[in-house]
Design a protein around this motif. Structure first.
Motif, PDB file in Angstrom:
ATOM      1  N   LEU A 245      33.215  15.749  57.000  1.00 59.57           N
ATOM      2  CA  LEU A 245      34.794  15.535  56.896  1.00 59.57           C
ATOM      3  C   LEU A 245      35.518  16.299  55.848  1.00 59.57           C
ATOM      4  N   ASN A 246      34.904  16.243  54.550  1.00 57.84           N
ATOM      5  CA  ASN A 246      35.813  16.882  53.512  1.00 57.84           C
ATOM      6  C   ASN A 246      35.631  18.492  53.846  1.00 57.84           C
ATOM      7  N   ARG A 247      34.586  19.037  54.237  1.00 54.78           N
ATOM      8  CA  ARG A 247      34.416  20.570  54.739  1.00 54.78           C
ATOM      9  C   ARG A 247      35.337  20.806  55.725  1.00 54.78           C
ATOM     10  N   ARG A 248      35.523  19.995  56.742  1.00 56.22           N
ATOM     11  CA  ARG A 248      36.462  20.248  57.773  1.00 56.22           C
ATOM     12  C   ARG A 248      37.912  20.159  57.511  1.00 56.22           C
ATOM     13  N   PHE A 249      38.204  19.144  56.727  1.00 58.92           N
ATOM     14  CA  PHE A 249      39.650  19.164  56.184  1.00 58.92           C
ATOM     15  C   PHE A 249      40.032  20.299  55.351  1.00 58.92           C
ATOM     16  N   GLN A 250      39.152  20.670  54.258  1.00 59.47           N
ATOM     17  CA  GLN A 250      39.461  21.713  53.707  1.00 59.47           C
ATOM     18  C   GLN A 250      39.618  23.077  54.259  1.00 59.47           C
ATOM     19  N   ALA A 251      38.818  23.195  55.329  1.00 62.32           N
ATOM     20  CA  ALA A 251      38.790  24.457  56.172  1.00 62.32           C
ATOM     21  C   ALA A 251      40.100  24.699  57.053  1.00 62.32           C
ATOM     22  N   GLU A 252      40.591  23.087  57.487  1.00 63.82           N
ATOM     23  CA  GLU A 252      41.500  23.334  58.515  1.00 63.82           C
ATOM     24  C   GLU A 252      42.957  22.981  57.888  1.00 63.82           C
ATOM     25  N   THR A 253      43.029  22.498  56.646  1.00 62.09           N
ATOM     26  CA  THR A 253      44.323  22.079  55.888  1.00 62.09           C
ATOM     27  C   THR A 253      44.358  22.668  54.675  1.00 62.09           C
ATOM     28  N   GLY A 254      43.239  22.893  54.062  1.00 63.14           N
ATOM     29  CA  GLY A 254      43.214  23.525  52.506  1.00 63.14           C
ATOM     30  C   GLY A 254      43.339  22.223  51.692  1.00 63.14           C
ATOM     31  N   LEU A 255      43.229  20.917  52.177  1.00 62.02           N
ATOM     32  CA  LEU A 255      43.274  19.871  51.314  1.00 62.02           C
ATOM     33  C   LEU A 255      42.161  18.981  51.675  1.00 62.02           C
ATOM     34  N   SER A 256      41.897  17.977  50.844  1.00 64.03           N
ATOM     35  CA  SER A 256      40.790  17.153  51.052  1.00 64.03           C
ATOM     36  C   SER A 256      41.290  16.141  51.855  1.00 64.03           C
ATOM     37  N   PRO A 257      40.457  15.157  52.489  1.00 66.77           N
ATOM     38  CA  PRO A 257      41.157  14.172  53.479  1.00 66.77           C
ATOM     39  C   PRO A 257      42.276  13.328  52.853  1.00 66.77           C
ATOM     40  N   LEU A 258      41.761  12.864  51.428  1.00 64.25           N
ATOM     41  CA  LEU A 258      42.587  11.686  50.747  1.00 64.25           C
ATOM     42  C   LEU A 258      43.896  12.624  50.332  1.00 64.25           C
ATOM     43  N   GLN A 259      43.913  14.070  49.741  1.00 63.03           N
ATOM     44  CA  GLN A 259      44.896  14.760  49.671  1.00 63.03           C
ATOM     45  C   GLN A 259      46.025  14.727  50.548  1.00 63.03           C
ATOM     46  N   TYR A 260      45.445  15.024  51.912  1.00 68.35           N
ATOM     47  CA  TYR A 260      46.185  15.065  53.113  1.00 68.35           C
ATOM     48  C   TYR A 260      47.028  13.608  53.452  1.00 68.35           C
ATOM     49  N   LEU A 261      46.003  12.554  53.312  1.00 74.44           N
ATOM     50  CA  LEU A 261      46.760  11.365  53.629  1.00 74.44           C
ATOM     51  C   LEU A 261      47.908  11.171  52.363  1.00 74.44           C
ATOM     52  N   LEU A 262      47.800  11.404  51.145  1.00 69.67           N
ATOM     53  CA  LEU A 262      48.776  11.122  50.371  1.00 69.67           C
ATOM     54  C   LEU A 262      49.714  11.972  50.906  1.00 69.67           C
ATOM     55  N   ARG A 263      49.946  13.314  50.801  1.00 70.52           N
ATOM     56  CA  ARG A 263      51.058  14.056  51.119  1.00 70.52           C
ATOM     57  C   ARG A 263      51.782  13.558  52.451  1.00 70.52           C
ATOM     58  N   THR A 264      51.093  13.245  53.481  1.00 71.13           N
ATOM     59  CA  THR A 264      51.516  12.600  54.406  1.00 71.13           C
ATOM     60  C   THR A 264      52.241  11.472  54.513  1.00 71.13           C
ATOM     61  N   ARG A 265      51.771  10.658  53.491  1.00 73.68           N
ATOM     62  CA  ARG A 265      52.478   9.342  53.348  1.00 73.68           C
ATOM     63  C   ARG A 265      53.852   9.707  52.496  1.00 73.68           C
ATOM     64  N   VAL A 266      53.870  10.646  51.541  1.00 73.58           N
ATOM     65  CA  VAL A 266      54.955  11.061  51.109  1.00 73.58           C
ATOM     66  C   VAL A 266      55.964  11.555  52.107  1.00 73.58           C
ATOM     67  N   GLN A 267      55.431  12.350  53.041  1.00 69.59           N
ATOM     68  CA  GLN A 267      56.344  12.921  53.724  1.00 69.59           C
ATOM     69  C   GLN A 267      56.740  11.796  54.837  1.00 69.59           C
ATOM     70  N   ALA A 268      56.244  10.847  55.218  1.00 69.60           N
ATOM     71  CA  ALA A 268      56.683   9.729  55.913  1.00 69.60           C
ATOM     72  C   ALA A 268      57.752   8.831  55.213  1.00 69.60           C
ATOM     73  N   ALA A 269      57.444   8.905  53.835  1.00 69.28           N
ATOM     74  CA  ALA A 269      58.711   8.138  53.036  1.00 69.28           C
ATOM     75  C   ALA A 269      60.131   8.779  52.915  1.00 69.28           C
ATOM     76  N   GLN A 270      59.662  10.274  53.053  1.00 68.19           N
ATOM     77  CA  GLN A 270      61.093  10.921  53.002  1.00 68.19           C
ATOM     78  C   GLN A 270      61.755  10.688  54.298  1.00 68.19           C
ATOM     79  N   ARG A 271      61.213  10.737  55.337  1.00 64.52           N
ATOM     80  CA  ARG A 271      61.829  10.534  56.718  1.00 64.52           C
ATOM     81  C   ARG A 271      62.415   9.256  56.540  1.00 64.52           C
ATOM     82  N   LEU A 272      61.826   8.151  56.333  1.00 65.24           N
ATOM     83  CA  LEU A 272      62.476   6.714  56.222  1.00 65.24           C
ATOM     84  C   LEU A 272      63.479   6.799  55.243  1.00 65.24           C
TER      85      LEU A 272
END
Length: 360
Positions: A245-272
């Motif tokens: 999972l870590n390898r795939r996330f790094q290859a597709e997004t440039g982030l680790s899964p938990l980094q991606y999750l955190l940034r997505t949570r912040v983006q969701a907070a922005q929208r709210l």
């Protein structure tokens, strides 16, 4: 890929050319499944844009660029009261006959109306020109507010901020409300990360779908942000080991899964924060950030500002830009170089429509 042809007629306001590029380009940049080809086309006799800061453009496309376009956009221009050149009218009719949707904004609606394509339909233009459009074209039901009018396949609106409301409407039709909301946010609020923030491009722009894409898992994560997701939870959903999972996330997004999750949570907070008046405590719980203190910490790290300041700044900026567009331009002279589309009351229902998108 959807081809969008923007027809630039002589004296088009410069911001009405840059608006579509900004809007559709932002949508594609932040959403990997969105793809637009923007094509600027000119008609014979085109010399440049109109006042107050005219400039020339160089494009390989003439009227033939409309022939295979999926969408044709018609901004305002200085000679909107004149009958369109036969080649222009013929090209617009041919595009419509070929199945293209056509969008006109500001005084561009006059040119589309002159082709007869809007007869018996509802249409919109800038508030300043509503009465004139109705007088010149009595067979058209003119919207008095300048709101986006969908008379499929013809769409029209006031010229607010270069037709951004019309462009966002088309993006909504193509890709749904969430993509339009995120595009609007990116267009109207360009926050810079703080100096100590990690230098990582926006998540969506890094993700590239492949034959074994993480897309389904990413959508699952986004739908369950309020849950305490672990690496094992995410790996199990993806059918991968944690290492894979870590390898795939790094290859597709440039982030680790938990980094991606955190940034997505912040983006969701922005929208709210943009779309409602929920307290920070509730937003922290809904986005999985837990406590208000945790939300403030991560929000500051990723955006360079706090959540309350962000909410106030976003709304103030959108209101100021919408109100200011055209408000400070001098009065235009009929048929003069500055007459392209300076609407003295440019809101055209834009605030209401934006609010509706945010409530969706």
């Amino acid at each position: 890929m959807s081809v969008i042809a923007v027809l630039a007629l002589d004296g088009v306001p410069g911001h009405e050319l840059t608006g579509p590029g900004m809007c559709f380009g932002t949508a594609a940049r932040h959403h990997p499944h969105v793809a637009y080809e923007l094509r600027y086309c000119t008609a014979p006799g085109f010399r440049g844009t109109g006042s107050p800061a005219p400039f020339a453009i160089d494009t390989p496309w003439g009227l033939e660029g409309l022939a295979d376009a999926d969408t044709v956009l018609l901004p305002g221009h200085a000679g909107f009261r004149d009958e369109p050149e036969p080649g222009v009218a013929d090209a617009l009719r041919a595009a419509a006959d070929g199945g293209a949707r056509i969008g006109a904004f500001g005084t561009g609606t006059f040119t589309l109306a002159a082709t007869g394509l809007l007869d018996g339909r509802r249409a919109a233009t800038g508030r300043r020109y509503v009465a004139e459009l109705a007088r010149r074209h009595p067979r058209i039901d003119v919207d008095p507010e300048g709101a986006v009018v969908d008379a499929d396949p013809f769409h029209s609106a006031a010229g607010v901020l270069g037709g951004l409301d019309l462009c966002l409407h088309l993006i909504t039709l193509d890709h749904g409300v969430p993509v339009a909301i995120e595009t609007e946010r990116q267009v109207f609020m360009q926050l810079h990360a703080s100096a100590d923030a990690e230098e990582v491009p926006p998540v969506a722009s890094r993700h590239r779908a492949g034959p074994h894409s993480l897309g389904p898992t990413i959508r699952w994560m986004e739908a369950h942000l309020d849950r305490p997701l672990t690496l094992k939870d995410i790996a199990d959903h993806a059918g991968l080991t944690v290492r894979g999972l870590n390898r795939r996330f790094q290859a597709e997004t440039g982030l680790s899964p938990l980094q991606y999750l955190l940034r997505t949570r912040v983006q969701a907070a922005q929208r709210l924060l943009e779309r409602g008046d929920e307290p920070v405590e509730r937003i922290a719980a809904r986005t999985g950030l837990g406590t208000p203190a945790n939300l403030r910490h991560h929000f500051q790290h990723h955006t360079g500002t706090g959540p309350r300041i962000y909410r106030t700044a976003f709304r103030s900026l959108v209101a100021a830009l919408t109100w200011a567009d055209g408000r400070h331009a001098g009065p235009a002279e009929p048929n003069g170089p500055g007459s392209a589309d300076t609407d003295p009351d440019p809101s055209g229902g834009a605030d209401d429509r934006r609010a509706a998108r945010r409530r969706t």
